[in-house]
Structures are given as C-alpha cells and as structure tokens.
Write a protein that holds these residues in place. Structure first.
Motif, PDB file in Angstrom:
ATOM      1  N   MET A 137      39.818  53.978  16.556  1.00 44.10           N
ATOM      2  CA  MET A 137      39.781  53.686  15.196  1.00 44.10           C
ATOM      3  C   MET A 137      38.062  53.137  15.266  1.00 44.10           C
ATOM      4  O   MET A 137      37.505  53.327  14.503  1.00 44.10           O
ATOM      5  N   LEU A 138      37.948  52.046  16.124  1.00 37.95           N
ATOM      6  CA  LEU A 138      36.440  51.219  16.080  1.00 37.95           C
ATOM      7  C   LEU A 138      35.419  52.583  16.457  1.00 37.95           C
ATOM      8  O   LEU A 138      34.586  52.465  15.815  1.00 37.95           O
ATOM      9  N   VAL A 139      35.750  53.162  17.233  1.00 42.21           N
ATOM     10  CA  VAL A 139      34.839  54.268  17.729  1.00 42.21           C
ATOM     11  C   VAL A 139      34.532  55.089  16.615  1.00 42.21           C
ATOM     12  O   VAL A 139      33.340  55.746  16.223  1.00 42.21           O
ATOM     13  N   ALA A 140      35.549  55.450  15.665  1.00 43.27           N
ATOM     14  CA  ALA A 140      35.427  56.240  14.555  1.00 43.27           C
ATOM     15  C   ALA A 140      34.497  55.786  13.382  1.00 43.27           C
ATOM     16  O   ALA A 140      33.983  56.537  12.446  1.00 43.27           O
ATOM     17  N   ASP A 141      34.247  54.531  13.583  1.00 37.16           N
ATOM     18  CA  ASP A 141      33.242  53.607  12.710  1.00 37.16           C
ATOM     19  C   ASP A 141      31.848  53.955  13.004  1.00 37.16           C
ATOM     20  O   ASP A 141      30.995  53.472  12.089  1.00 37.16           O
ATOM     21  N   THR A 142      31.549  54.786  13.980  1.00 41.03           N
ATOM     22  CA  THR A 142      30.314  54.714  14.448  1.00 41.03           C
ATOM     23  C   THR A 142      29.264  55.597  13.378  1.00 41.03           C
ATOM     24  O   THR A 142      29.908  56.760  13.155  1.00 41.03           O
ATOM     25  N   GLY A 143      28.166  54.895  12.900  1.00 39.93           N
ATOM     26  CA  GLY A 143      27.432  55.596  12.184  1.00 39.93           C
ATOM     27  C   GLY A 143      27.842  55.554  10.748  1.00 39.93           C
ATOM     28  O   GLY A 143      27.239  55.956   9.642  1.00 39.93           O
ATOM     29  N   ARG A 144      29.013  54.883  10.460  1.00 40.70           N
ATOM     30  CA  ARG A 144      29.337  54.647   8.701  1.00 40.70           C
ATOM     31  C   ARG A 144      28.481  53.495   8.430  1.00 40.70           C
ATOM     32  O   ARG A 144      28.215  52.544   9.102  1.00 40.70           O
ATOM     33  N   GLU A 145      28.344  53.366   6.952  1.00 39.39           N
ATOM     34  CA  GLU A 145      27.864  52.326   6.276  1.00 39.39           C
ATOM     35  C   GLU A 145      28.995  51.229   6.363  1.00 39.39           C
ATOM     36  O   GLU A 145      30.135  51.316   6.501  1.00 39.39           O
ATOM     37  N   ALA A 146      28.157  49.765   6.337  1.00 43.56           N
ATOM     38  CA  ALA A 146      29.132  48.746   6.321  1.00 43.56           C
ATOM     39  C   ALA A 146      29.994  48.665   4.970  1.00 43.56           C
ATOM     40  O   ALA A 146      29.669  48.846   3.915  1.00 43.56           O
ATOM     41  N   PRO A 147      31.616  48.376   5.265  1.00 45.58           N
ATOM     42  CA  PRO A 147      32.505  48.666   4.215  1.00 45.58           C
ATOM     43  C   PRO A 147      32.126  47.320   3.329  1.00 45.58           C
ATOM     44  O   PRO A 147      31.835  46.261   3.658  1.00 45.58           O
ATOM     45  N   GLU A 148      32.358  47.458   2.176  1.00 39.24           N
ATOM     46  CA  GLU A 148      32.533  46.536   1.203  1.00 39.24           C
ATOM     47  C   GLU A 148      33.532  45.092   1.526  1.00 39.24           C
ATOM     48  O   GLU A 148      32.875  44.054   1.374  1.00 39.24           O
ATOM     49  N   ASP A 149      34.507  45.564   1.981  1.00 34.95           N
ATOM     50  CA  ASP A 149      35.249  44.607   2.643  1.00 34.95           C
ATOM     51  C   ASP A 149      34.713  43.612   3.616  1.00 34.95           C
ATOM     52  O   ASP A 149      34.906  42.339   3.782  1.00 34.95           O
ATOM     53  N   GLY A 150      34.085  44.011   4.556  1.00 36.09           N
ATOM     54  CA  GLY A 150      33.207  43.403   5.320  1.00 36.09           C
ATOM     55  C   GLY A 150      32.269  42.568   4.755  1.00 36.09           C
ATOM     56  O   GLY A 150      31.917  41.358   5.200  1.00 36.09           O
ATOM     57  N   VAL A 151      31.402  42.842   3.736  1.00 35.81           N
ATOM     58  CA  VAL A 151      30.215  42.162   2.935  1.00 35.81           C
ATOM     59  C   VAL A 151      31.038  41.042   2.423  1.00 35.81           C
ATOM     60  O   VAL A 151      30.477  40.011   2.355  1.00 35.81           O
ATOM     61  N   LYS A 152      32.166  41.333   1.615  1.00 33.59           N
ATOM     62  CA  LYS A 152      32.795  40.109   1.002  1.00 33.59           C
ATOM     63  C   LYS A 152      33.384  39.132   2.057  1.00 33.59           C
ATOM     64  O   LYS A 152      33.374  37.998   1.760  1.00 33.59           O
ATOM     65  N   PHE A 153      33.817  39.509   3.192  1.00 33.17           N
ATOM     66  CA  PHE A 153      34.643  38.787   4.287  1.00 33.17           C
ATOM     67  C   PHE A 153      33.291  37.793   4.812  1.00 33.17           C
ATOM     68  O   PHE A 153      33.362  36.754   4.824  1.00 33.17           O
TER      69      PHE A 153
END
Length: 365
Positions: A137-153
C-alpha cells in the motif's frame, strides 16, 4: 539519556547480570558493506549493510539452510547495498544460493532489497501478512500528491505552513527505497514454528513500531533475531500516522514488549537490527517499558495547561527538533498523547482553526 529516538546504554560492568546491565559477547563486528561476516551461532552469520544517516548500518543475518542460506532482512535499495550483497554472496556466503528471504517488517532498511534478492535466486519472500500488504500500500503512494487527510493531520498537530509545504514536497517517497516487491509471499504467523537447516525457529510478533513485526527465536541455538522490536542502545520510533490518527501504537508497543519478555527466556543472545548483539533481554525490555512510562508521566505533567502536539516535544525529547525530525517527533508525541487519552488521563479538543489541544484531566480539578 532517553529522547524518544536514541537511548545510550550504560557502560558495561564486570558482573553484568548482578548490575542489571547488558552484555555484548562479540569483540568484533563485520564491517558494513565489506562482504564479510561474523558467526554468532552455529550456522548463523552476522553481516552489516550500509545505511545513510546516523544509524550508518543495519545488521542482517544469514542462516545455513541445507545447501544455501536463508537471509533475514536486506538493507535499503541503493547501489552501495546491492554491491555489498554481491560481495557477500561471493565472500562470506561462499557462492551458495539464497533459499528464502525473511523480512521482520516493512521499513525500507529491512525490506528494501527483498524483491531483488528473491528474483536473483528465484526464492520466496517470507513475512507477516499485515507487513506485506501495508508495504504494498505504501509503495503504491509513490509519486502521489499529498492527501488532504495528511495536511489536516499535521495542521491539527500545530505545524506551520512551511512545514506542511515540506510534507507535500516529500510525500510519496517511501517506495523509492524499495526494489519492486514480489507479487506473492509466504505468510509468517505468530507462534508458528518452522524449520531452517534442521533447526526449529518460532515466530514471535509485536506491534507498535510497525503493524505486525516478526521476531525469530531458535531455542536450540538460544538466539533471538529481534529486528527493531528490541534494540540495545536506541528506542524504536513508535508513531501515529495520518492514515489512523486515533491509533494507540504505544499501548500496542508496551504490550508487545511484555509479551516478548513472557515468551522468550532472558539468557538468549539477542540479534538486533541496529547496534551490536547482546545478552540481557529482560533487562532491556524493562528499561524500554520504564523509559516510556517516565515519558508519559512527564508529558502528563506538562499538560497542566493545554498544549498542541508541537508544544510537547520538550517533555519527550532531549534534542532540538528541526525540520528533519519534525515528522518523526510529531508521530511519537501523538503516540504518547493518544496513550494518555486512552488511559483517561488527557482530553483532546479541536479549536475553530482545526488545531488540536491536549490537557490533563488533573489540571481541571
């Protein structure tokens, strides 16, 4: 002095058992990246793979398995580490094949080259189910933009705009340190016994540092490959992440340490992922548990007045927290805060700006 990331061990005493100190039984260690090894038990070799940063190296292990070697942990994916393994295959491992790759947990310094080695020798990856699938799952995040949930966190934790922009810029880098994982694996389960080279090894899992970390205990050899579950001189990071903001990994961690102590005898030689092999498993576990409990007590005292996550670092860490450590410090501070919330010692309130404030219930009396 414990600071949440490192804890220096006390100097050894002549009578270590009576003094409650740790014993380091091996006078020499393999040089990181040299291709050399030190035998720590019959048929068990200690190698070191190079790492960047303060840790400098990771210990990996080769266990004689018939006409080949079972490898435990691999190091991170870099050209330097790949070359170090080539030197080890030709050197300490005597040109014999790798029969399987066993990975204690999903962090890149442990699983980084598992895909490369399993493909090179056409062998199976062994690890626990949660570790394998969360790594995918974490490897699949490679190259993604940061999620809004992370920004709020991180905003809720009290990060400023510069820190959040840095998070956005760095998000998705996890998979860059990991060679493409195999599309299948062999599951390890807690309490399972399995054979390596005619000797029985038992899986002892723990949670908190990672989802389902596997330690490997061989009663016949009297050794425990502890991964990051028990380290002699550093305290493994235990963090809350944006994917599960209400998690309580510190309680999981403390329960897991107690479980390892109850399962594995004190007189084993512990083969950790970092620092040197040691004796004194139960002493070290007691020290890790008491260190976290002292940190929890300091933190509760600091919360006599409401604080944001970033305001609590002084209660937990002896060092200054700069941009390079901000994410790790935030995750570990939240682990302690969520533990206190779960124990009914602290309450959390979110203000109109989306920032979380924590206060001890004792301060409200």
């Amino acid at each position: 002095m414990r600071d949440g990331f490192e804890e220096e061990a006390a100097p050894e005493a002549p009578d270590v058992r009576k003094a409650g100190r740790l014993v380091y039984p091996f006078e020499t260690a393999p040089e990181a990246g040299s291709g050399g090894a030190v035998e720590v038990a019959p048929g068990v070799l200690w190698l070191r793979m190079p790492l960047g940063g303060s840790l400098q190296f990771i210990n990996v292990w080769a266990i004689q398995d018939g006409e080949g070697w079972a490898i435990v942990d691999t190091g991170v994916q870099t050209r330097e580490t790949s070359q170090a393994w080539r030197d080890a295959f030709a050197g300490a491992l005597g040109g014999k094949p790798v029969t399987r790759v066993i990975v204690t947990h999903l962090h890149p310094d442990h699983i980084g080259l598992a895909g490369w080695i399993t493909r090179k020798f056409d062998c199976r990856l062994w690890m626990t189910r949660l570790e394998y699938f969360q790594c995918r799952m974490l490897v699949a995040d490679t190259g993604r933009e940061a999620p809004e949930d992370g920004v709020k966190f991180f905003h809720a934790a009290g990060w400023d705009e510069d820190a959040i922009e840095n998070y956005k810029a760095r998000f998705g880098g996890f998979g860059k340190a990991i060679y493409a994982l195999p599309d299948s694996y062999r599951r390890l389960s807690d309490g399972e016994d399995f054979d390596i080279g005619g000797k029985t090894w038992r899986v002892v899992t723990g949670q908190g540092h990672s989802p389902d970390h596997a330690c490997l205990w061989c009663p016949e050899l009297n050794v425990l490959i502890s991964g990051d579950q028990v380290l002699p001189r550093i305290s493994s990071n235990v963090s809350v992440f944006p994917t599960e903001p209400e998690a309580d990994p510190l309680s999981d961690w403390l329960r897991s340490l107690a479980k390892v102590k109850a399962t594995v005898p004190d007189d084993v030689i512990v083969l950790p992922a970092h620092n040197d092999p040691f004796e004194g498993l139960h002493t070290r576990i007691d020290g890790l548990i008491s260190g976290h409990e002292r940190g929890l007590a300091r933190l509760e005292k600091k919360l006599a007045e409401p604080k944001r996550v970033v305001d609590t670092f002084g209660a937990l860490f002896a060092r200054q927290i700069g941009p390079d450590l901000l994410g790790m410090a935030t995750g570990e501070a939240l682990a302690h805060l969520n533990c206190l919330v779960g124990r009914g010692k602290v309450r959390r309130e979110v203000d109109g700006e989306g920032v979380a404030w924590y206060a001890a219930f004792s301060s409200l009396d």
